[in-house]
Motif scaffolding. Structure first.
Motif, mmCIF file in Angstrom:
data_model
loop_
_atom_site.group_PDB
_atom_site.id
_atom_site.type_symbol
_atom_site.label_atom_id
_atom_site.label_comp_id
_atom_site.label_asym_id
_atom_site.label_seq_id
_atom_site.Cartn_x
_atom_site.Cartn_y
_atom_site.Cartn_z
ATOM 1 N N LYS A 69 -5.338 -0.941 -4.103
ATOM 2 C CA LYS A 69 -5.946 0.737 -4.436
ATOM 3 C C LYS A 69 -5.782 1.991 -3.568
ATOM 4 O O LYS A 69 -6.337 3.052 -3.672
ATOM 5 N N THR A 70 -6.198 1.772 -2.402
ATOM 6 C CA THR A 70 -5.874 2.469 -1.292
ATOM 7 C C THR A 70 -4.942 3.320 -1.091
ATOM 8 O O THR A 70 -3.854 2.839 -0.676
ATOM 9 N N GLN B 151 0.610 -1.769 0.392
ATOM 10 C CA GLN B 151 -0.149 0.674 -0.166
ATOM 11 C C GLN B 151 0.822 1.343 0.293
ATOM 12 O O GLN B 151 1.761 1.311 0.746
ATOM 13 N N LEU C 249 -0.707 2.567 -10.460
ATOM 14 C CA LEU C 249 -0.657 0.915 -9.026
ATOM 15 C C LEU C 249 -1.317 0.930 -9.969
ATOM 16 O O LEU C 249 -1.694 -0.908 -10.071
ATOM 17 N N GLN C 250 -2.495 0.892 -10.965
ATOM 18 C CA GLN C 250 -3.633 0.403 -11.765
ATOM 19 C C GLN C 250 -2.223 -0.564 -12.210
ATOM 20 O O GLN C 250 -3.455 -1.794 -12.810
ATOM 21 N N SER D 249 -1.910 6.605 -8.160
ATOM 22 C CA SER D 249 -3.532 6.125 -8.978
ATOM 23 C C SER D 249 -3.207 5.190 -10.065
ATOM 24 O O SER D 249 -3.276 3.882 -10.208
ATOM 25 N N ASP D 250 -3.204 6.073 -11.080
ATOM 26 C CA ASP D 250 -3.056 5.640 -12.439
ATOM 27 C C ASP D 250 -1.254 4.358 -12.372
ATOM 28 O O ASP D 250 -2.202 3.566 -12.642
#
Length: 85
Positions: free
Chosen positions: A64-65, A31, A56-57, A53-54
């Motif tokens: 995803k948090t 995380q 981590l996809q 965030s993008d």
């Protein structure tokens, strides 16, 4: 789970990406925590959060948090503590 601390003033750097790749190869859930959020303008912080965030996809082991916190103000620490325990 591993917690990966990223300085919000700088966002993801090459060495951070290499570390995330290593965690992924080792199948270690992780995380991301953006720190020093109190030192970043709100619109820049939102942009950095979106970029991380993008990115981590592309990782199946990434939670995803993304937690955003400030040790100085204490913002986000309670949520992080709940994630840890």
């Amino acid at each position: 789970r591993a917690f990966v601390v990223i300085d919000a003033r700088h966002g993801l750097k090459q060495n951070d990406i290499e570390f995330l790749n290593r965690l992924e190869r080792c199948k270690t859930p992780f995380q991301v925590i953006l720190t020093k959020c109190d030192l970043v303008k709100e619109d820049d912080l939102a942009r950095r959060h979106t970029l991380v965030s993008d990115h981590l996809q592309g990782y199946s082991k990434a939670l995803k948090t993304i937690r955003m916190l400030s040790a100085y103000t204490g913002a986000g620490l309670k949520d992080l503590a709940q994630d840890m325990y």
